[in-house]
Design a protein around this motif. Structure first.
Motif, PDB file in Angstrom:
ATOM      1  N   UNK A 183       5.364   7.244   5.800  1.00 58.56           N
ATOM      2  CA  UNK A 183       4.707   5.911   5.525  1.00 58.56           C
ATOM      3  C   UNK A 183       5.784   5.148   7.109  1.00 58.56           C
ATOM      4  N   UNK A 184       6.953   4.870   7.272  1.00 50.85           N
ATOM      5  CA  UNK A 184       7.623   4.449   8.066  1.00 50.85           C
ATOM      6  C   UNK A 184       7.516   4.244   9.236  1.00 50.85           C
ATOM      7  N   UNK A 185       7.421   6.133   9.620  1.00 46.32           N
ATOM      8  CA  UNK A 185       6.855   6.362  11.167  1.00 46.32           C
ATOM      9  C   UNK A 185       5.465   5.635  11.867  1.00 46.32           C
ATOM     10  N   UNK A 196      -5.583   0.415   4.871  1.00 48.09           N
ATOM     11  CA  UNK A 196      -6.531   1.189   4.885  1.00 48.09           C
ATOM     12  C   UNK A 196      -5.207   2.488   4.004  1.00 48.09           C
ATOM     13  N   UNK A 197      -4.390   2.619   4.786  1.00 49.26           N
ATOM     14  CA  UNK A 197      -3.031   3.457   4.686  1.00 49.26           C
ATOM     15  C   UNK A 197      -3.843   4.790   4.612  1.00 49.26           C
ATOM     16  N   UNK A 218       3.398  10.845   4.738  1.00 52.04           N
ATOM     17  CA  UNK A 218       3.669  11.619   3.308  1.00 52.04           C
ATOM     18  C   UNK A 218       4.048  10.098   2.913  1.00 52.04           C
ATOM     19  N   UNK A 219       5.241   9.888   0.964  1.00 52.94           N
ATOM     20  CA  UNK A 219       5.714   9.018   0.506  1.00 52.94           C
ATOM     21  C   UNK A 219       6.694   9.752   1.914  1.00 52.94           C
ATOM     22  N   UNK A 220       7.592   8.519   1.649  1.00 48.22           N
ATOM     23  CA  UNK A 220       8.907   8.687   1.841  1.00 48.22           C
ATOM     24  C   UNK A 220      10.093   9.848   1.697  1.00 48.22           C
ATOM     25  N   UNK A 289       4.491  -4.317   8.991  1.00 48.73           N
ATOM     26  CA  UNK A 289       5.059  -2.677   8.384  1.00 48.73           C
ATOM     27  C   UNK A 289       4.850  -2.399   6.933  1.00 48.73           C
ATOM     28  N   UNK A 290       4.695  -0.903   7.016  1.00 49.03           N
ATOM     29  CA  UNK A 290       5.238  -0.614   5.936  1.00 49.03           C
ATOM     30  C   UNK A 290       7.057   0.175   6.126  1.00 49.03           C
ATOM     31  N   UNK A 291       7.400  -0.284   4.880  1.00 50.44           N
ATOM     32  CA  UNK A 291       8.724  -0.283   4.411  1.00 50.44           C
ATOM     33  C   UNK A 291       8.795   0.737   3.839  1.00 50.44           C
ATOM     34  N   UNK A 292       8.525   1.743   3.370  1.00 45.64           N
ATOM     35  CA  UNK A 292       8.307   3.190   2.901  1.00 45.64           C
ATOM     36  C   UNK A 292       7.287   3.186   2.005  1.00 45.64           C
ATOM     37  N   UNK A 293       6.751   4.418   1.757  1.00 48.26           N
ATOM     38  CA  UNK A 293       6.477   4.848   0.336  1.00 48.26           C
ATOM     39  C   UNK A 293       7.323   5.313  -0.200  1.00 48.26           C
ATOM     40  N   UNK A 294       6.910   5.212  -1.737  1.00 48.85           N
ATOM     41  CA  UNK A 294       8.645   5.929  -2.907  1.00 48.85           C
ATOM     42  C   UNK A 294       7.433   5.693  -4.019  1.00 48.85           C
TER      43      UNK A 294
END
Length: 493
Positions: A183-185, A196-197, A218-220, A289-294
């Motif tokens: 997600x971050x990239x 909407x991801x 994908x999640x980070x 932006x998105x920091x991450x998906x965790x």
């Protein structure tokens, strides 16, 4: 207890590092290797993707050789990467198509202007959180498709992959079995709808990009595939943490709560504020932006990017030859005339946040007959702090948060003059960690957490030195006013 190791690969603008962590999260060893900076007469900046991949294998093999650990005890891999750098490769062979276009490179400015003239710039910002700019991969990928021989034809046949360096390394390390990004990239490509991801088909079409050719997001902390690192390990292990380098340092710094902010001082700089699970669109020149998906949840950030911060020091050393090494900057700066009012605006390839002027060019403002080497070097150092403060102020306005603490990382943070000046100009406590490799530590922590090698107490390992503001307010205000005037004189828009 049997030892367990995590290897983190930190692929940055200047080179590639491999970091080895034990089961307690201790950084045991680091190896690194630089790659060529390809700069042509037009100022275009490129990298060789195949050199980057080979260097990745080389630094890991060197790491394993120099530490002589039991290779079978390596249980996972994390990857951080230079973001916004874009490249393309053949699906079937994994062969790169042309060179990678580095984030610093503004060659695709005409493509952005074309999209802007069509009236879509605000739509792009509303969906992606970032301003239309050649800084981001959308226009860079479009440039590859329009200018690299055979790229457009391969794309039409769905025989092409394109994206950021993380997806390139994942693809190569897994022998083409995994074509993924995190997600971050994805959020930094200007092709991803951060609300909407998902990849946005409408924006992709604007840039002539087939959304079906993009990597799976994908999640980070998910599993991105398995690799034995081209035979360096006796068994394939999971790539279980992937983050863009700045997101990696945010995570490694432990900026897990809304309002926490960090600044990475590298070739350029990324200043990033965690704003939690609810996005805020900036109205002050930074981006969302998105920091991450965790663990199935995403965090958002406000971020501002600078093209030239640490690179200014490199310019002073290599091009102007005013200093013999980066370490000399501090001593030379301290010898400058105290009341000199020289400013350097380092717009060598335009200005990023919060000004977004691709046509601005670097300038010295306030030079006099008595200006000497020391004043020039000090102006080079101070412009780093001024630029970062501009972004911190913009974020503070967007988030409605007074920034009282700034966590920093990167090579230039060793410079005590710069860190004290940053604290003075930003009126904030500057915290410098005892660990240097935050962009690599972040994905290592993510991988270790996902694999249960350690728990969240891992974030307590890092110790920090603090710089407190001590400049008189009148002097600070005068200096900031001088900087703002210098920037205004440099801007073209």
């Amino acid at each position: 207890m049997s030892e367990k190791y995590i290897i983190s690969i930190d692929q940055s603008t200047q080179g590639t590092k491999a970091l080895l962590f034990d089961r307690l999260g201790n950084l045991l060893h680091r190896t690194d290797k630089s790659h060529k900076q390809i700069i042509n007469a037009k100022g275009w900046v490129s990298h060789n993707p195949d050199e980057i991949y080979q260097n990745t294998i080389d630094v890991v093999k060197k790491l394993l050789l120099e530490t002589a650990i039991e290779k079978s005890h390596v249980v996972g891999i994390g990857i951080s990467n230079q973001r916004e750098t874009a490249l393309a490769w053949e699906k079937g062979t994994g062969k790169s198509i042309g060179e990678a276009i580095v984030w610093q490179c503004a060659r695709a400015v005409d493509i952005c202007e074309r999209v802007e003239k069509q009236g879509f710039s605000e739509m792009v910002r509303q969906k992606t959180g970032i301003n239309l700019s050649p800084y981001f991969p959308a226009s860079k990928i479009a440039w590859i498709l329009e200018n690299v021989v055979g790229a457009k034809e391969k794309a039409a046949q769905k025989e092409i992959c394109y994206g950021t360096v993380d997806s390139w390394l994942i693809y190569k390390l897994t022998a083409g079995k995994s074509y993924k990004t995190d997600y971050s990239n994805a959020s930094r490509t200007q092709l991803f709808d951060i609300f909407a991801l998902k990849w946005d088909a409408e924006i992709c079409a604007l840039f002539g990009i087939d959304v079906n050719n993009l990597a799976e997001v994908c999640d980070s902390d998910s599993c991105f595939g398995y690799t034995d690192l081209a035979g360096a390990l006796p068994q394939a292990v999971p790539i279980h943490g992937v983050l863009g380098d700045s997101h990696g340092s945010l995570f490694g710094q432990g900026c897990l709560e809304p309002g926490m902010i960090k600044s990475t001082y590298g070739t350029g700089s990324s200043i990033m504020m965690n704003i939690g699970e609810t996005p805020v669109l900036s109205t002050h020149g930074v981006v969302t932006s998105l920091a991450w998906g965790m663990g199935g949840k995403v965090n958002y950030v406000l971020e501002g990017n600078l093209n030239y911060t640490g690179a200014v020091i490199t310019w002073l050393k290599d091009d102007l030859q005013l200093i013999a090494s980066a370490k000399d900057c501090e001593e030379v700066a301290r010898s400058a005339v105290s009341d000199d009012n020289l400013y350097l605006v380092p717009a060598f390839s335009g200005l990023g946040a919060p000004y977004w002027d691709s046509y601005a060019r670097a300038s010295f403002i306030g030079m006099t007959r008595v200006t000497k080497k020391a004043e020039i070097v000090r102006a080079g150092l101070e412009c780093i702090a001024y630029q970062i403060n501009d972004i911190v102020c913009a974020m503070s306005k967007d988030a409605g948060i007074v920034v009282e603490e700034l966590r920093v990382d990167g090579g230039p943070t060793k410079n005590a003059y710069l860190m004290q000046f940053q604290s003075d100009i930003s009126q904030a406590t500057v915290q410098v960690p005892d660990a240097e490799e935050l962009s690599g530590i972040g994905p290592a922590y993510a991988a270790g957490l996902a694999l249960s090698v350690w728990d969240e107490s891992i974030f307590e390992k890092i110790q920090r030195m603090k710089y407190e503001p001590r400049m008189e307010s009148e002097k600070r205000e005068k200096k900031i006013a001088g900087w703002q005037d210098a920037v205004k004189r440099t801007l073209t828009n």
